[in-house]
Design a protein around this motif. Sequence first.
Motif, PDB file in Angstrom:
ATOM      1  N   VAL A 121     -24.083  63.213  71.204  1.00  0.00           N
ATOM      2  CA  VAL A 121     -24.060  63.552  69.784  1.00  0.00           C
ATOM      3  C   VAL A 121     -22.656  63.303  69.253  1.00  0.00           C
ATOM      4  CG1 VAL A 121     -24.451  65.327  68.051  1.00  0.00           C
ATOM      5  CG2 VAL A 121     -25.836  65.297  70.134  1.00  0.00           C
ATOM      6  N   GLU A 122     -22.559  62.393  68.280  1.00  0.00           N
ATOM      7  CA  GLU A 122     -21.283  62.075  67.663  1.00  0.00           C
ATOM      8  C   GLU A 122     -21.327  62.438  66.186  1.00  0.00           C
ATOM      9  OE1 GLU A 122     -19.352  58.275  69.541  1.00  0.00           O
ATOM     10  OE2 GLU A 122     -21.488  57.857  69.237  1.00  0.00           O
ATOM     11  N   ALA A 123     -20.153  62.679  65.638  1.00  0.00           N
ATOM     12  CA  ALA A 123     -20.049  63.016  64.216  1.00  0.00           C
ATOM     13  C   ALA A 123     -19.995  61.741  63.380  1.00  0.00           C
ATOM     14  CB  ALA A 123     -18.810  63.857  63.966  1.00  0.00           C
ATOM     15  N   TYR A 124     -20.874  61.625  62.407  1.00  0.00           N
ATOM     16  CA  TYR A 124     -20.937  60.472  61.508  1.00  0.00           C
ATOM     17  C   TYR A 124     -20.523  60.905  60.102  1.00  0.00           C
ATOM     18  CZ  TYR A 124     -23.412  57.460  64.845  1.00  0.00           C
ATOM     19  OH  TYR A 124     -23.748  56.684  65.923  1.00  0.00           O
ATOM     20  N   ASP A 125     -20.117  59.922  59.348  1.00  0.00           N
ATOM     21  CA  ASP A 125     -19.839  60.133  57.923  1.00  0.00           C
ATOM     22  C   ASP A 125     -20.949  59.499  57.095  1.00  0.00           C
ATOM     23  OD1 ASP A 125     -17.326  61.384  58.352  1.00  0.00           O
ATOM     24  OD2 ASP A 125     -16.426  59.411  58.709  1.00  0.00           O
ATOM     25  N   VAL A 126     -21.190  60.061  55.921  1.00  0.00           N
ATOM     26  CA  VAL A 126     -22.155  59.483  54.999  1.00  0.00           C
ATOM     27  C   VAL A 126     -21.435  58.430  54.175  1.00  0.00           C
ATOM     28  CG1 VAL A 126     -23.758  59.908  53.111  1.00  0.00           C
ATOM     29  CG2 VAL A 126     -23.486  61.618  54.927  1.00  0.00           C
ATOM     30  N   ALA A 127     -21.742  57.157  54.444  1.00  0.00           N
ATOM     31  CA  ALA A 127     -21.065  56.066  53.751  1.00  0.00           C
ATOM     32  C   ALA A 127     -21.751  55.729  52.430  1.00  0.00           C
ATOM     33  CB  ALA A 127     -21.015  54.824  54.639  1.00  0.00           C
ATOM     34  N   GLU A 128     -23.098  55.750  52.413  1.00  0.00           N
ATOM     35  CA  GLU A 128     -23.843  55.417  51.190  1.00  0.00           C
ATOM     36  C   GLU A 128     -25.075  56.307  51.094  1.00  0.00           C
ATOM     37  OE1 GLU A 128     -24.942  51.330  50.877  1.00  0.00           O
ATOM     38  OE2 GLU A 128     -22.963  50.579  51.465  1.00  0.00           O
ATOM     39  N   GLU A 129     -25.390  56.703  49.859  1.00  0.00           N
ATOM     40  CA  GLU A 129     -26.633  57.433  49.586  1.00  0.00           C
ATOM     41  C   GLU A 129     -27.389  56.717  48.481  1.00  0.00           C
ATOM     42  OE1 GLU A 129     -26.919  61.816  49.427  1.00  0.00           O
ATOM     43  OE2 GLU A 129     -24.741  61.830  49.754  1.00  0.00           O
ATOM     44  N   ASN A 130     -28.569  56.257  48.824  1.00  0.00           N
ATOM     45  CA  ASN A 130     -29.435  55.588  47.863  1.00  0.00           C
ATOM     46  C   ASN A 130     -30.738  56.371  47.735  1.00  0.00           C
ATOM     47  OD1 ASN A 130     -27.683  53.234  47.466  1.00  0.00           O
ATOM     48  ND2 ASN A 130     -28.195  52.759  49.607  1.00  0.00           N
ATOM     49  N   PRO A 131     -31.551  56.091  46.710  1.00  0.00           N
ATOM     50  CA  PRO A 131     -32.805  56.847  46.545  1.00  0.00           C
ATOM     51  C   PRO A 131     -33.723  56.786  47.758  1.00  0.00           C
ATOM     52  CG  PRO A 131     -32.291  55.612  44.556  1.00  0.00           C
ATOM     53  CD  PRO A 131     -31.290  55.183  45.564  1.00  0.00           C
ATOM     54  N   GLY A 132     -33.737  55.649  48.470  1.00  0.00           N
ATOM     55  CA  GLY A 132     -34.647  55.531  49.608  1.00  0.00           C
ATOM     56  C   GLY A 132     -33.979  55.393  50.945  1.00  0.00           C
ATOM     57  N   SER A 133     -32.645  55.444  51.003  1.00  0.00           N
ATOM     58  CA  SER A 133     -31.958  55.233  52.274  1.00  0.00           C
ATOM     59  C   SER A 133     -30.597  55.905  52.275  1.00  0.00           C
ATOM     60  CB  SER A 133     -31.806  53.735  52.557  1.00  0.00           C
ATOM     61  OG  SER A 133     -30.951  53.141  51.594  1.00  0.00           O
ATOM     62  N   VAL A 134     -30.082  56.145  53.475  1.00  0.00           N
ATOM     63  CA  VAL A 134     -28.743  56.709  53.664  1.00  0.00           C
ATOM     64  C   VAL A 134     -28.065  55.923  54.780  1.00  0.00           C
ATOM     65  CG1 VAL A 134     -27.399  58.734  54.352  1.00  0.00           C
ATOM     66  CG2 VAL A 134     -29.432  59.017  52.925  1.00  0.00           C
ATOM     67  N   LYS A 135     -26.793  55.567  54.566  1.00  0.00           N
ATOM     68  CA  LYS A 135     -26.023  54.856  55.590  1.00  0.00           C
ATOM     69  C   LYS A 135     -24.992  55.794  56.202  1.00  0.00           C
ATOM     70  CE  LYS A 135     -23.208  50.742  56.476  1.00  0.00           C
ATOM     71  NZ  LYS A 135     -22.625  49.509  55.908  1.00  0.00           N
ATOM     72  N   PHE A 136     -24.995  55.872  57.537  1.00  0.00           N
ATOM     73  CA  PHE A 136     -24.038  56.686  58.281  1.00  0.00           C
ATOM     74  C   PHE A 136     -23.109  55.754  59.047  1.00  0.00           C
ATOM     75  CE2 PHE A 136     -27.842  59.279  57.847  1.00  0.00           C
ATOM     76  CZ  PHE A 136     -27.339  60.529  57.504  1.00  0.00           C
ATOM     77  N   THR A 137     -21.835  56.154  59.169  1.00  0.00           N
ATOM     78  CA  THR A 137     -20.876  55.368  59.941  1.00  0.00           C
ATOM     79  C   THR A 137     -20.076  56.288  60.852  1.00  0.00           C
ATOM     80  OG1 THR A 137     -19.218  55.540  58.168  1.00  0.00           O
ATOM     81  CG2 THR A 137     -20.632  53.575  58.181  1.00  0.00           C
ATOM     82  N   CYS A 138     -19.668  55.725  61.996  1.00  0.00           N
ATOM     83  CA  CYS A 138     -18.806  56.413  62.949  1.00  0.00           C
ATOM     84  C   CYS A 138     -17.931  55.353  63.599  1.00  0.00           C
ATOM     85  CB  CYS A 138     -19.617  57.156  64.000  1.00  0.00           C
ATOM     86  SG  CYS A 138     -18.624  57.994  65.264  1.00  0.00           S
TER      87      CYS A 138
END
Length: 580
Positions: free
Chosen positions: A143-160
Motif C-alpha cells: 500500500v503506497e500513498a498516492y496523490d489525486v492528480a486529476e478529477e473528472n466527472p467519470g474518472s480520477v487520476k492518481f499519481t505516486c
Amino acid sequence: MNKTEKIICLLLGAVLAWYVWTEMGRAKERQKYLAEQAAIAATNQAAQAESPSAADVAAQPADTEGAKVSAEQAAPAPVLPSTPERIVALENDDVRLELSTWGAVVKRVTLKKYAKNRGPVSEENPPVVFDFSDSPLGAGASVEAYDVAEENPGSVKFTCGAKSRVITLGENYRIELEDDGIGGPLSLGLMRMGDSKNDLLSVDSWAMDAGKGKEGVLHHCEGDSPLKGYLVGGLSGGCSGSKSAAGMPERAAVPYPGAQKWVAVKNRFFVTALCSSTAANTGFETTVVRDMSAANYRPASVSARVSLSDDAAKRTSVFYVGPKKQAFLWDLGMKDVMEFGMWRWLCYPLVWVLNFFNNLIPNYGVAIILLTILVRLLFWPLTHKSTVGMKKMQEIQPKMKEIQAKYKDNPQRLQQETWALYREAKVNPMSSCLPMLIQIPVFIALFNVLRSAVELRYAPFLWIGDLSEPEGLFASWFPFGGLNILPILMAVSTGLQSAFTPSAGDKNQQRMMMVFMPLMMLFMFYSFPSALSLYWFLSNLFSIVQMWVIRRQTAAKSKDAAVMPEVIDPPMTRQMRRHG
C-alpha cells in the motif's frame, strides 16, 4: 395406472429428487472431505506444538495438489502509509465509488438501485453497499500513498512518483483501471455472506486449461478444486450445505495456479470480477474467512487476488461490480457466472422472456404467471394428445384384460395381440410419457433461473414479500421458518391433477400416488423460493383445466353417440329375395 405409467412416474420422481438433492449439496462427499480436513488439522496442530517454526502454518487440504493453505497469522496486514487518507467519489445513475489515495483503490461500492432490505431505496432503507476495506478492489502487494492528480466527472487520476493509475467508472457497473508503472497482483474486492439461509458464496473462473487440454468455466465449489472444501454454506445451490467446522481454520488463503481469462467472486445475487486485463493472468489466490458465530462451518467472506505478469509497463484492467444480470454479464463474456449448468441453452431464453413480460407489466409475479401461460400454451397440443391417448387407454382396458387372460400362457402371442389392439384403437402407450419427459428440462431450467435471479430479489406479489424466498408468514407462530401457503397449494393441486389424470391401472395404486406425490413435492418445495412454487402451482392448475375440458368433450361425444337412433334393416320378404 398401468405398469408403464408406474415406471415413468418412478423415473420422474427419481430424476427430480436426484437433481434437487444434488443442487442442495453432495452431503456425503463433503462430509468425507471435511473429515479428512479435521484429521489433517489435528495432525498439524500436534506438529505445531512440537515445532515452534511451524506455528504459523495451517493445515494443508488433502486434495490441493501442493497448493499451500495459510492461516490468519501467515497473512500479516499490509503496512499503511503515514500520509492521511483521502477519499474521492465517482458516481453515475447506478453506482457510487469511494476511492482511496492509500493504494489508489476502490474501497467502497454502493449499488444505488438495489435496496438493502425489502422495499424501495429510501433514507430508511439504504442501498446495497460493498465494503472492500479488508480487500480493496485494485489493491496490490503493498500500500503506497498516492496523490489525486486529476478529477473528472467519470474518472480520477492518481499519481505516486513515476507511477500513475486512472480509475474510470463506466456504464453497466464496469470499472476500468489504467496503470502505468504499476505491476503485480490485483485484488477484485470481497463478498460477504448474506442473512438468508438460501445465500451462498462462490468463486468462478474461466481457466485457459480447465482439464483435458480444453478451456472453460470452473465453479470452484465443485470438482477437484482446492477451494471446494472452503466454499460451503447456504442452501440455494452451488456451494451448498453446512457441515462440521472441526479442524477448519478461521482464515484460509488458497492459491489456484494457471492462466485465467476472468475471475469472479459472487454471492447469490451479486458479483465482483476481474473481467479482462491486457496483462497476462497467471492465476489467483482466494482468501476465505470463516463465520465463527455459526455452529457449523460457514464462510463469512470470500475475496480474491489475481496474479498478473509484469511484462508490460502499462496495463488496462476491466472490473465488474454489480448484479448477476444476464445482459450485462453476457456482454462481458461472463454469462457462465449465472451457473445454469447443462440447461443453460434453455435458461437464457427463459430469463429473456421473464424480463420481457416484466417490461410489459412491471411485476415479476405477473411475469411468472404469463411465463407459465406461455409454457402451457406451447405444450397444450402435446399434453392434449397425451391426455386423449390416456383416456383411450382407459377405455380399452376391458379388451386388454380379455387378451391377457386368453394368452397368459403365450407371451409372444400376448404381445402381438396387445399391439394389434393398440393399432385398432389408434393409441400409443408411450404418448403419455412424452409430455412429462419434455417438461422436466423446462422445470429444471426454471429452478435454476428462479432460485438466483436478481430480478426476483425483494420482488413482491400479492401477500408474498419476496419472490426469491419462501413466504415465511407468521414466522413466530409456525415452525420451519413460518407458514408457506404456495407449497401447500401446489401439493393439493398435484393431488387433484393425479385424480383428474386418466388411469388404466389399479385404483388403490392411483390413490396411493395421489397421496405420495403431493407429500413428496410438499417436502421438497417447502423451503424453496416462492417464485418456483408459484410457477408449479399455476402449471398444475392449467393441467387440471385441460383435463377437465377433455373430460367434458369426451362426455359430450359419448352422449351424442347414446342418443343417435339405431338403424335396423327391414326384414327380407319373398319378393325382395326373388329380385335380389
